[in-house]
Design an enzyme around this catalytic site. Sequence first.
Site, short mmCIF file in Angstrom:
data_model
loop_
_atom_site.label_atom_id
_atom_site.label_comp_id
_atom_site.label_asym_id
_atom_site.label_seq_id
_atom_site.Cartn_x
_atom_site.Cartn_y
_atom_site.Cartn_z
N ASN A 104 0.84 -1.20 0.00
CA ASN A 104 0.00 0.00 0.00
C ASN A 104 0.87 1.24 0.00
OD1 ASN A 104 -2.38 1.63 0.35
ND2 ASN A 104 -1.87 1.82 2.53
N HIS A 106 0.92 5.01 1.10
CA HIS A 106 0.18 5.85 2.05
C HIS A 106 0.82 7.24 2.12
CE1 HIS A 106 -2.51 6.77 5.34
NE2 HIS A 106 -1.47 7.35 5.92
N SER A 133 4.82 6.68 2.34
CA SER A 133 5.39 5.39 2.74
C SER A 133 4.82 4.29 1.87
CB SER A 133 4.99 5.05 4.19
OG SER A 133 5.27 6.09 5.08
N ASP A 142 -3.23 0.52 7.70
CA ASP A 142 -2.00 1.31 7.54
C ASP A 142 -0.92 0.93 8.55
OD1 ASP A 142 -3.27 2.69 5.45
OD2 ASP A 142 -3.97 4.28 6.79
C1 GAR Z 1 -2.00 9.11 -3.20
O1 GAR Z 1 -1.46 10.27 -2.62
C2 GAR Z 1 -1.96 7.96 -2.22
O2 GAR Z 1 -0.87 8.01 -1.33
C3 GAR Z 1 -3.25 8.14 -1.48
O3 GAR Z 1 -4.17 8.53 -2.47
C4 GAR Z 1 -3.48 9.29 -3.46
C5 GAR Z 1 -3.90 8.75 -4.82
O4 GAR Z 1 -3.44 9.58 -5.84
N1 GAR Z 1 -3.65 6.92 -0.83
C6 GAR Z 1 -4.35 6.89 0.29
O5 GAR Z 1 -4.72 7.89 0.86
C7 GAR Z 1 -4.65 5.51 0.80
N2 GAR Z 1 -5.19 5.56 2.11
P1 GAR Z 1 -3.58 9.11 -7.36
O6 GAR Z 1 -4.99 8.55 -7.52
O7 GAR Z 1 -3.38 10.36 -8.16
O8 GAR Z 1 -2.53 8.07 -7.62
#
Ligand code: GAR
Length: 208
Positions: A104, A106, A133, A142
């Site tokens: 994942n 995060h 991370s 997480d």
């Molecule tokens: C990313 O920043 C990722 O780290 C986060 O969602 C965003 C997706 O961006 N993930 C979470 O918050 C998971 N809990 P993207 O759709 O542009 O790749």
Amino acid sequence: MSELNCLIFISGNGSNLKNIIEKIDSGFLKNVFIREVLTDNPSAGGLKYAKEKNIPIKIINDKYNYDNISSDINRNDIGLVVLAGYMKILPKDFVNNHEGKIINLHPSLLPKHKGLNTHQRAIQSGDDVHGASVHFVTDELDDGPVFIQGLVEIKESDTVKTLEEKIHKIEYQILPIAIRWIGEKLVEKNGSNFSFRGILETEPIIYL
Ligand code: GAR
């Protein structure tokens, strides 16, 4: 690197999916294949990147559920499931059945700021640094072992939006490295921890 068949899970914009596709095209990720992109959100913007590349898309719902995905993983020799902006919590039995195969991304320096709204919480907490991370997924949210992080400085002038942009930049570095390490069998989950094998070409902490 031996062949690594991946499933990528997304819920929204999919800019990390786009970046992984670019890293495959550029040769940074050799022998890595995205076999399917899966989403809980049929209108996720990021699905267009899968369509452009003719990567099959699956919508997770009552008809096509985690049991179906599990069978597909076993049948199709899937070596890695990448949660790249996937906003749903996976069922515990799904996670436990594929232990060590799910990672994942995060948007925080775990164990700080698990859950949602991480950029806002980093600013509100007065943090000097923030980051992203990549960790192996366990059945606690997480919480699995983190094996690569990217750090950015929080400046006085930063807002949620500017931090989000900085974090995306660092994510575009660390997630492909994480996938590459797994493909090269340099890192693996080891109980509640992880272990590195051999010599890494990059430090597991990256500064933007
Ligand atoms: C990313 O920043 C990722 O780290 C986060 O969602 C965003 C997706 O961006 N993930 C979470 O918050 C998971 N809990 P993207 O759709 O542009 O790749």
